[in-house]
Design an enzyme around this catalytic site. Structure first.
Site, PDB file in Angstrom:
ATOM      1  N   LYS A  48      -2.556   6.416  -1.484  1.00  0.00           N
ATOM      2  CA  LYS A  48      -1.405   6.507  -0.584  1.00  0.00           C
ATOM      3  C   LYS A  48      -0.236   6.728  -1.461  1.00  0.00           C
ATOM      4  CE  LYS A  48       0.299   3.762   3.253  1.00  0.00           C
ATOM      5  NZ  LYS A  48      -0.182   2.481   4.021  1.00  0.00           N
TER       6      LYS A  48
ATOM      7  N   GLU B 200      -4.991  -8.872  15.709  1.00  0.00           N
ATOM      8  CA  GLU B 200      -4.288  -9.716  16.325  1.00  0.00           C
ATOM      9  C   GLU B 200      -4.930 -10.920  17.233  1.00  0.00           C
ATOM     10  OE1 GLU B 200      -3.975  -6.544  15.989  1.00  0.00           O
ATOM     11  OE2 GLU B 200      -2.035  -6.246  14.939  1.00  0.00           O
TER      12      GLU B 200
ATOM     13  N   ARG C 185      -2.259  -7.033  21.891  1.00  0.00           N
ATOM     14  CA  ARG C 185      -3.826  -7.266  21.702  1.00  0.00           C
ATOM     15  C   ARG C 185      -4.344  -8.573  21.885  1.00  0.00           C
ATOM     16  NH1 ARG C 185      -5.525  -2.741  18.225  1.00  0.00           N
ATOM     17  NH2 ARG C 185      -5.266  -0.908  19.570  1.00  0.00           N
TER      18      ARG C 185
HETATM   19  C1  LIG Z   1      -2.631  -3.106  16.515  1.00  0.00           C
HETATM   20  C2  LIG Z   1      -1.696  -2.768  15.378  1.00  0.00           C
HETATM   21  N1  LIG Z   1      -1.370  -3.664  14.705  1.00  0.00           N
HETATM   22  C3  LIG Z   1      -0.725  -3.461  13.544  1.00  0.00           C
HETATM   23  C4  LIG Z   1       0.061  -1.973  13.310  1.00  0.00           C
HETATM   24  C5  LIG Z   1       0.801  -1.807  12.117  1.00  0.00           C
HETATM   25  N2  LIG Z   1       0.272  -0.756  11.389  1.00  0.00           N
HETATM   26  C6  LIG Z   1       0.574   0.510  11.614  1.00  0.00           C
HETATM   27  S1  LIG Z   1       0.069   1.213   9.950  1.00  0.00           S
HETATM   28  C7  LIG Z   1      -0.790  -0.097   9.430  1.00  0.00           C
HETATM   29  C8  LIG Z   1      -1.684  -0.145   8.386  1.00  0.00           C
HETATM   30  C9  LIG Z   1      -2.652   1.008   8.492  1.00  0.00           C
HETATM   31  O1  LIG Z   1      -3.445   1.054   7.265  1.00  0.00           O
HETATM   32  P1  LIG Z   1      -4.681   2.209   7.317  1.00  0.00           P
HETATM   33  O2  LIG Z   1      -5.336   2.287   8.424  1.00  0.00           O
HETATM   34  O3  LIG Z   1      -5.177   1.900   5.986  1.00  0.00           O
HETATM   35  O4  LIG Z   1      -3.638   3.698   7.054  1.00  0.00           O
HETATM   36  P2  LIG Z   1      -2.902   4.174   5.847  1.00  0.00           P
HETATM   37  O5  LIG Z   1      -1.313   3.835   5.903  1.00  0.00           O
HETATM   38  O6  LIG Z   1      -3.165   3.418   4.795  1.00  0.00           O
HETATM   39  O7  LIG Z   1      -3.219   5.535   5.820  1.00  0.00           O
HETATM   40  C10 LIG Z   1      -0.385  -1.314  10.352  1.00  0.00           C
HETATM   41  C11 LIG Z   1      -1.126  -2.425  10.034  1.00  0.00           C
HETATM   42  C12 LIG Z   1      -0.539  -1.218  14.274  1.00  0.00           C
HETATM   43  N3  LIG Z   1      -0.012  -0.021  14.312  1.00  0.00           N
HETATM   44  N4  LIG Z   1      -1.257  -1.613  15.531  1.00  0.00           N
END
Ligand SMILES: Cc1ncc(C[n+]2csc(CCOP(=O)(O)OP(=O)(O)O)c2C)c(N)n1
Ligand SMILES: CC(=O)[C@@H](O)[C@H](O)COP(=O)(O)O
Ligand SMILES: [Mg+2]
Length: 618
Positions: A283, A366, A394
Site C-alpha cells: 500500500k 459493523e 450496516r
Molecule cells: C461498510 C464500510 N465500513 C468501513 C468503510 C471504510 N473503509 C474504506 S476503505 C477501508 C479499508 C479497506 O481495506 P482494504 O480492503 O484492505 O483496502 P486497501 O485500502 O488496503 O486497498 C475502510 C475500513 C467502508 N468503506 N465501508
C-alpha cells in the site's frame, strides 16, 4: 513528463504493450497519481498499490464485456485512468466532477457503484449467475482487499459462491492494511501464508546464497523455476480458509510483477468454478511517504509532494471525542471503546493508546460491532461504539434487535453525521436522524458545537440505556453562544430570543441558523433560535410554549427530510392541534453527489444564505 501515459486513453491502448513497456507505464501512472491527488485530495496509498494489478487486469480481460468489480472502489483511480478519464482527474471528488468511486453513470467500465466495503463478491456472484442463466460468455472478477474481506457480507458471499461453484475470479489484494493496520484472525492467517510462502522462502535463499557464492545465475534460475511452479503448474496451494468452501486458492502472487500477474490471470481465466488469487501488494508503493505511512496516505487532503502531509494545527471533532472518552475512562473503568476498522477516523486510536485492554477494533464488521457491544453491556460494561453514520447503516437490525428492545447500555458515537462532502452519496451520513427516529428506547442527541459534544458525552456516562450522539465531519468548533452547563435529558436551549418565527435547529445546523439570523436582521426579521439538542426525547414543555407564542416554526437538520427531526416536530404540532405554519429545512429526498461541503450545502439549501432566503420567503 510521461513516456507512455499520454498515449493511453482506453484499455485497447495497452493490449499490445510488452511487459517492459507496461512497467514503464506503471511508473508514469504513479507519477500522475501522486501529482494529481496531491492537488485534489483523495485516496492515494490504495491506488499506488494496485497499479500493476490494474494494468494486468485490463491487459488480460476485455472490460466492459468482462466485468471487473472493485470492492469499496477507493482504489479504482488507475482503472479510471485506463478507461478514458485521465483528463478529468483535476475534478476528482469535486462538485459535478469525477467521483472517487466507481460510478455506472460515469463509464460502462464501472460495472457497479461501490463505496461501502465488502460488496464486490456478492455483486460479482449475482452478475455471474445472471450470465449463466442467460448462457452468455464473459469473465467476472471481483477485486477485494484484505480489509474488506473481513466484512460479513464478503464471508456470506464466499459461502454462497463455494456452494454454487460458479465460474468467477476473486482477486484478494492483500497489503496487510485496512485504513489502519488490518486486524482479525483472517488477516493473521493470510499474513502467515505470505511469511511462509515458497515465494518468499526461495527469495530469502537466493539472496542468502547469492551473497555468499558467485553462482548467482544458477541459483537465480532455480529461484525463478520454483516461483514459476505456482504460475506454470498453477496448482492450488493449500489454504483451508478458502479450499474448505470449495474455492480454489492460488498464491501468494507478487502483485507488482506484471509478467507473473498476466500469466496467472490468463491461467485463472481458463479455470472452471470459483478461483481466488491471493495477490500481495504494498500500500503506497512508489511514493516514499505513502510507503512509510500507508495509513496517513489512505485518504489525503491537498499536500506538497516534496514535503508530504504536514501535521495540521486544527483538531478534528473526532480527536476531541477520543480525548474526552479517554478522560472519562480514567474515572470509569466500565467504559470500553469499539471501532469497526476506523480507529484513526473516529479518534479511538487515542483510546487504544491509553486503554488498550478496553479497546476493540473488530475489523470492517459493523453488524458484529453493535451486537458485540450489547454483549459487553450485558455484563455491566459501558461500551462506546464510534462509527461513521453511513457505516452504522450496516448494523441497523442489530441496533433494534440486540440493543434497543432490551435497552442495553450502549452508546453510539455517530461520526460523519450529515453531509460529508467529497466522498459523495455512498458516504453522506444523512439518514441517521430518520433511521433512529423510529426506534423505541433510544435517546438521540446532537450538539451545537464541540464543547456541547463533550457535555453530551458526560451526560451519556450517567445514562444506563441506549444512547446515540451524532456529530459532523470536520474540525472542532466552538460557538460560545448560549449556555454550557450540565445537560438535562430532553431539554432544548433558547439561544437567542426573537419574535414571530422560532427556528429549531439541531446539531451543526445551529451554527447555520445563527449565521442566517445575522442576514435576516438586515430585513428586520428577528427569529428566536432554539438549540434542539435532542431528536428524542423532545422538549415537550418548550414546544407547547413555542407553538402558543409563535405563528411560524422552522426546523433545520443536516439529514434527509423524510422521517427526521422536522417530521417529529410536525407530528407534535398535529397531535396537539396547534395552528402554526411549519417549514422543514433539510436535505430533500434524493441522493446527494460528491463535492466540497460548502457547495453541497448551497446545492441542497442548507447553507446559511439559503436558510435566510427561505425564511424571508415565509
Ligand atoms: C461498510 C464500510 N465500513 C468501513 C468503510 C471504510 N473503509 C474504506 S476503505 C477501508 C479499508 C479497506 O481495506 P482494504 O480492503 O484492505 O483496502 P486497501 O485500502 O488496503 O486497498 C475502510 C475500513 C467502508 N468503506 N465501508
Ligand atoms: C473509502 C472510505 O470509505 C474511507 O476511506 C472514507 O473515505 C474515509 O472518510 P473520511 O475522510 O471522512 O475519514
Ligand atoms: Mg488492504
Amino acid at each position: 513528463m510521461y513516456k507512455y501515459l499520454d498515449k493511453v486513453n482506453c484499455p485497447e491502448d495497452i493490449k499490445n504493450m510488452t511487459n517492459e513497456e507496461l512497467d514503464i507505464l506503471a511508473k508514469d501512472i504513479r507519477k500522475f497519481l501522486v501529482k494529481s491527488v496531491s492537488k485534489t485530495g483523495g485516496h492515494l496509498a490504495s491506488n499506488l498499490g494496485v497499479v500493476e494489478l490494474t494494468l494486468a487486469l485490463h491487459k488480460v480481460f476485455e472490460s466492459p464485456k468482462d466485468k471487473i468489480v472493485w470492492d469499496v472502489g477507493h482504489q479504482s483511480y488507475v482503472h479510471k485512468i485506463l478507461t478514458g478519464r485521465k483528463d478529468s482527474f483535476e475534478t476528482l471528488r469535486q462538485f459535478e466532477g469525477l467521483s472517487g468511486f466507481p460510478k455506472e453513470i460515469e463509464s460502462p467500465h464501472d460495472i457497479f457503484d461501490t463505496g461501502h466495503s465488502s460488496t464486490s463478491i456478492s455483486v460479482g456472484l449475482g452478475i455471474a449467475c445472471a450470465r449463466d442463466i442467460k448462457k452468455e460468455k464473459f469473465d467476472v472478477v471481483s477485486v477485494i482487499g484484505d480489509g474488506s474481506i473481513t466484512g460479513g457480507m464478503a464471508l456470506e458471499a464466499l459461502n454462497n459462491l463455494g456452494y454454487l461453484n460458479t465460474d468467477m475470479i476473486i482477486i484478494l489484494n492483500d497489503n496487510e492494511m485496512s485504513i489502519d493496520k488490518n486486524v482479525g484472525a483472517m488477516s493473521r492467517h493470510l499474513s502467515s501464508i505470505i511469511r511462509n510462502s515458497t515465494m518468499n522462502k526461495v527469495k530469502d535463499e537466493v539472496e542468502k546464497i547469492f551473497t555468499v557464492t558467485s553462482a548467482g545465475n544458477l541459483i537465480y534460475k532455480t529461484a525463478s523455476k520454483v516461483k514459476d511452479s505456482i504460475v506454470s503448474q498453477f496448482t492450488p496451494q493449500q489454504c483451508e480458509l478458502f479450499e474448505s468452501m470449495g474455492i480454489k486458492y492460488y498464491g501468494p502472487i507478487d502483485g507488482h510483477n506484471i509478467k507473473e500477474l498476466i500469466e496467472i490471470l490468463n491461467k485463472a481465466k481458463k479455470k472452471r468454478g470459483p478461483v481466488l488469487l491471493h495477490v500481495i501488494t504494498k500500500k503506497g508503493k512508489g511514493y516514499k511517504y505513502a510507503e512509510e505511512h500507508p495509513d496517513k496516505y489512505h485518504g489525503v487532503s491537498k499536500f506538497d509532494i516534496k514535503e508530504g502531509i504536514q501535521p495540521s494545527n486544527s483538531k478534528s471533532i473526532s480527536v476531541a471525542v477520543g480525548e474526552k472518552l479517554v478522560q472519562m475512562s480514567a474515572k470509569d473503568d466500565k467504559i470500553v471503546a469499539i471501532t469497526a476498522a476506523m480507529p484513526s477516523g473516529t479518534g479511538l486510536d487515542l483510546f487504544q493508546r491509553a486503554y488498550p485492554e478496553r479497546y476493540y477494533d473488530v475489523g470492517i464488521a459493523e453488524q458484529h460491532a453493535v451486537t458485540f457491544s450489547a454483549g459487553l453491556a450485558k455484563e455491566g460494561m459501558k461500551p462506546y461504539f464510534a462509527v461513521y453514520s453511513t457505516f452504522l447503516q450496516r448494523g441497523y437490525d442489530q441496533i433494534i434487535h440486540d440493543v434497543c428492545i432490551t435497552k442495553k447500555n450502549v452508546t453510539f458515537l455517530i461520526d460523519r453525521a450529515g453531509l460529508v462532502g467529497n466522498d459523495g452519496e455512498t458516504h453522506h451520513g444523512m439518514f441517521d436522524l430518520s433511521y433512529l427516529n423510529i426506534v423505541p428506547n433510544i435517546t438521540v442527541m446532537a450538539p451545537k458545537d464541540t464543547q456541547e459534544l463533550e457535555l453530551m458525552l458526560e451526560l451519556s456516562a450517567e445514562l444506563n440505556e441506549p444512547v446515540a450522539i451524532r456529530y459532523p465531519r470536520g474540525n472542532a468548533y466552538y460557538l460560545n453562544k448560549g449556555e454550557y452547563k450540565k445537560i438535562e435529558v430532553g431539554k432544548y436551549e433558547i439561544i437567542e430570543e426573537g419574535k414571530d418565527i422560532a427556528i429549531l435547529a439541531i446539531g451543526n445546523m445551529v451554527k447555520h441558523a445563527l449565521e442566517a439570523k445575522e442576514m435576516l436582521l438586515e430585513d428586520n426579521i428577528n427569529p428566536t433560535i432554539i438549540n434542539a439538542r435532542f431528536l428524542k426525547p423532545m422538549d415537550e414543555k418548550l414546544l407547547h410554549e413555542l407553538c402558543t407564542k409563535y405563528k411560524t416554526i422552522v426546523t433545520i437538520e443536516d439529514n434527509i427530510i423524510s422521517g427526521g427531526f422536522g417530521s417529529r416536530i410536525n407530528n407534535f404540532i398535529i397531535d396537539n392541534n396547534y395552528n402554526v405554519k411549519v417549514e422543514n429545512i433539510a436535505v430533500s429526498e434524493k441522493f446527494i453527489d460528491h463535492g466540497n461541503i460548502d457547495s453541497l450545502y448551497e446545492a441542497v439549501g442548507l447553507s446559511s444564505k439559503c436558510i435566510a432566503s427561505k425564511i424571508k420567503k415565509i
